[in-house]
Design a protein around this motif. Sequence first.
Motif, PDB file in Angstrom:
ATOM      1  N   LEU A 160      31.701  42.445  38.874  1.00  0.00           N
ATOM      2  CA  LEU A 160      31.156  43.365  37.439  1.00  0.00           C
ATOM      3  C   LEU A 160      30.647  42.266  36.467  1.00  0.00           C
ATOM      4  CD1 LEU A 160      34.054  45.852  37.452  1.00  0.00           C
ATOM      5  CD2 LEU A 160      31.855  46.140  38.355  1.00  0.00           C
ATOM      6  N   ASP A 161      31.154  41.020  36.425  1.00  0.00           N
ATOM      7  CA  ASP A 161      30.888  40.187  35.534  1.00  0.00           C
ATOM      8  C   ASP A 161      29.281  39.741  35.836  1.00  0.00           C
ATOM      9  OD1 ASP A 161      31.378  38.925  37.650  1.00  0.00           O
ATOM     10  OD2 ASP A 161      32.414  37.118  36.438  1.00  0.00           O
ATOM     11  N   VAL A 162      28.995  39.621  36.988  1.00  0.00           N
ATOM     12  CA  VAL A 162      27.768  39.089  37.436  1.00  0.00           C
ATOM     13  C   VAL A 162      26.727  40.382  36.942  1.00  0.00           C
ATOM     14  CG1 VAL A 162      26.086  38.423  39.191  1.00  0.00           C
ATOM     15  CG2 VAL A 162      28.467  37.589  39.022  1.00  0.00           C
ATOM     16  N   LEU A 163      27.493  41.454  37.389  1.00  0.00           N
ATOM     17  CA  LEU A 163      26.267  42.728  37.003  1.00  0.00           C
ATOM     18  C   LEU A 163      26.213  42.642  35.468  1.00  0.00           C
ATOM     19  CD1 LEU A 163      25.145  45.359  37.698  1.00  0.00           C
ATOM     20  CD2 LEU A 163      27.271  46.406  37.374  1.00  0.00           C
ATOM     21  N   LEU A 164      27.302  42.527  34.561  1.00  0.00           N
ATOM     22  CA  LEU A 164      26.802  42.487  33.181  1.00  0.00           C
ATOM     23  C   LEU A 164      26.013  41.402  32.842  1.00  0.00           C
ATOM     24  CD1 LEU A 164      27.859  44.104  30.465  1.00  0.00           C
ATOM     25  CD2 LEU A 164      29.730  42.180  30.385  1.00  0.00           C
ATOM     26  N   GLN A 165      26.282  40.087  33.262  1.00  0.00           N
ATOM     27  CA  GLN A 165      25.441  39.092  32.866  1.00  0.00           C
ATOM     28  C   GLN A 165      23.879  39.411  33.097  1.00  0.00           C
ATOM     29  OE1 GLN A 165      26.057  36.315  31.131  1.00  0.00           O
ATOM     30  NE2 GLN A 165      28.303  37.200  30.714  1.00  0.00           N
ATOM     31  N   HIS A 166      23.469  40.008  34.165  1.00  0.00           N
ATOM     32  CA  HIS A 166      22.084  40.214  34.739  1.00  0.00           C
ATOM     33  C   HIS A 166      21.519  41.443  33.862  1.00  0.00           C
ATOM     34  CE1 HIS A 166      23.118  37.007  37.480  1.00  0.00           C
ATOM     35  NE2 HIS A 166      21.834  36.841  37.681  1.00  0.00           N
ATOM     36  N   GLN A 167      22.603  42.356  33.800  1.00  0.00           N
ATOM     37  CA  GLN A 167      21.951  43.462  33.092  1.00  0.00           C
ATOM     38  C   GLN A 167      21.553  43.586  31.633  1.00  0.00           C
ATOM     39  OE1 GLN A 167      20.563  46.134  35.132  1.00  0.00           O
ATOM     40  NE2 GLN A 167      20.849  44.556  36.626  1.00  0.00           N
ATOM     41  N   VAL A 168      22.225  42.691  30.968  1.00  0.00           N
ATOM     42  CA  VAL A 168      22.256  42.668  29.317  1.00  0.00           C
ATOM     43  C   VAL A 168      21.244  41.491  29.245  1.00  0.00           C
ATOM     44  CG1 VAL A 168      23.206  41.902  27.211  1.00  0.00           C
ATOM     45  CG2 VAL A 168      24.539  43.122  28.951  1.00  0.00           C
ATOM     46  N   PRO A 169      20.076  42.196  28.702  1.00  0.00           N
ATOM     47  CA  PRO A 169      19.028  41.196  28.602  1.00  0.00           C
ATOM     48  C   PRO A 169      19.317  39.969  27.303  1.00  0.00           C
ATOM     49  CG  PRO A 169      18.632  43.070  27.366  1.00  0.00           C
ATOM     50  CD  PRO A 169      19.753  43.408  28.146  1.00  0.00           C
ATOM     51  N   TRP A 170      18.273  38.864  27.396  1.00  0.00           N
ATOM     52  CA  TRP A 170      18.703  37.882  26.306  1.00  0.00           C
ATOM     53  C   TRP A 170      18.819  38.464  24.942  1.00  0.00           C
ATOM     54  CZ3 TRP A 170      14.986  36.743  22.891  1.00  0.00           C
ATOM     55  CH2 TRP A 170      13.610  37.160  23.047  1.00  0.00           C
TER      56      TRP A 170
END
Length: 744
Positions: A160-170
Amino acid sequence: MRLPHAPARWLQPLPGLIAALFALLFAGFLLVTRGETETLRTAQLEQDMLWQKQAIEQQAEANREALLALAATLPGQDYTAPAFQARVLTLIQTNPEIIGLALHSGGPRARWTAPQARHTQPFDGKTGWGELQTIDGQPIVTYTTETPDHGNFVVATIALDVLLQHQVPWWLGQRYQVSLLGPDGRVLASKYQRQYDPGDKAYTVRLDKPPLALTLVARPYGTPRTLLADLLPWLLFILAGAMLASTWALRRHIRKREAIEVRLRSETALRLAMENSLVTGLRATDLEGRVLHVNRAYTEMTGFSSEALIGLRPPLPYWPPEEIERCQAASDAILAGRLDPNGFSVRFMKKSGERFDVRLYASKLIDGDGRHIGWMNAMYDITELRRERKALQASHERFVTVLNGLDAAVAVSDTETGELLMSNLQFDRAFGLPDWRGRCCIVPFVKRRTEPPVDAEWYDPFSKRWYQIKSRQSVWVDGSAVWLEIATDITALKTAAERERRQNETLQQTARLISMGEMASSLAHELNQPLGAIASYASGCRNILGSPDPNLKQLAQALDKMAEQAKRAGQIIRGIREFVQRRAPSRKRCEIGTLLDTVLDLLGHEIVRRDADVSLQQSPDLPSLYADPVMLEQVIFNLIKNALEAMDTTPPARRALAISLGRDGDYLRVTIADRGPGLSPEQLEQLFKPFFTTKDTGMGMGLNICRSIIEHHQGRMWVEANPGGGSRFIFTVPFSEEPDAIEP
């Protein structure tokens, strides 16, 4: 008169009001702008979070569909088919949140695991989304799907942390700190910028689709602003405040200036009033001597008005013609700067021609910039002062003349140093002080004390003279403490007192001889008794010796009786000799009862002859006396003898002589009361004076001598009326209770 000042009063606060209004409007603008900005930020936050929610839910659904498609393409049991391996590789590479992919045939252990997988979870036998787990601090969840042949299960592990990191744009991460919360509200993963601090305000949105009812939370970062943007409002506020403060300061300065002007006018008026109320004449001149200003006292002294004097230069009109040179010299000295600290003594002339003496003092006149612009003169009228000084000098000369005319020696000395400050001519002569002695110190005559003042006698062994010393502390003209001592020569008084003492002793002896002469018959009767008894005993002894058988025992008894009578006769003669012999006073310890018994023995025949009833009242335990017993016997003898003679005209039945011995504090009180005719008030006043007597044959010295004897013993004697008739003579003498009392 007030209308021209009304606009000025309204214009003074106007800039301040404008500045205050500007500050209020600007503050309102900032508040409104800030509110709108906050509203826009809140709306943007909601919009961004809804978009982010949709993005995460779409990615989770895309992962689920990709896994379903992967399971559908698995050809039977051949998981090594190139097509299947290529799809697995593509799935893991395009979806980095899938960290594990395994193939299970129904058991917990995997038949095959994707080589690219980093983590694989065991199969629990259920399809769909699995339980939320945290492995090594990483939140993960599994998704399981069954292959079409129902023989295998594809299990994917999603971080889930990787999901959040990649789905929240910069760009969204720059604005907010985005966190993913589990069902229990615990933070599972967060994406944030470390250089920013999130705010306290948070926006929460719940994910509608699986997995596991997660919640998305966003906290906006503080918006980074430029320094100019931050400082500009404050600069505007400071500028408005400065305008307000400057306006207030300007108004305060104007008010203070107005107050200073009012005080200045008041102070100027006060100074002018003070200057005009001075009795000292003040004159200001420039450097050339031209008169610039004079006060009222100066004009009153000279008689010229200020208008007549201002602008004049020396010589001035109040300089007398006969004093023109002295006045000019004083003026030249002042203008030249030769200032005498004691002033210049000159004589001026009033407009009326009257002359008066003045003392003129001068000092530099300095302006506000510190420049010497002239001279300030102060003039004092010393005409009356000189007159008083002459009178004081004359008074001092009279005082010195009177002081030097005294027979007493007078000296004043400093209390601390002993320096002689003043002495009269008699003091210098008596103690040999020369006129050229200069400063010197004197030794005190006697020991000094402040209270009570010293009053003592002092003997000068050099001049062999006696002085009466009176010394007391006083205050000198300069306020210092001094000793004032007066020494009076009493040598002549001492000589006269000694001569009077010798005469009193002679009179006392004479009085005793006269008393014994008057008592000759009584003394003869007293001596006849022992002498007749001796003759009788001698005749009896002769008869005893003439018998054939003499009785020696009777003879011895007769001889003893003869010895006793001879001893009694000797005591009578010895008492008479001690009473009448002339000798110096000698004090010793004695008892009043013994003295009274001796006197009563001497006067016993007189008491019997005059048929007087003698009574004695004596207090018990009377202390001893330290006195001259013969002198006290003479006092008691004279008083009892006078009391017996005073009762010659009294009927025998009323002739009572009462003697009382008692204690009055530390004194013995002796009272001898008779029943005679008494004394008149005129007689009471003169009774103790020399040569005053109430008897036809008396000398008038007895009572005077008695009082002198009692006073010599520090006692007192007086007479008063006896209740019931007659007189009472009373005297007191101090007891001597000290065992080692000595002659004073």
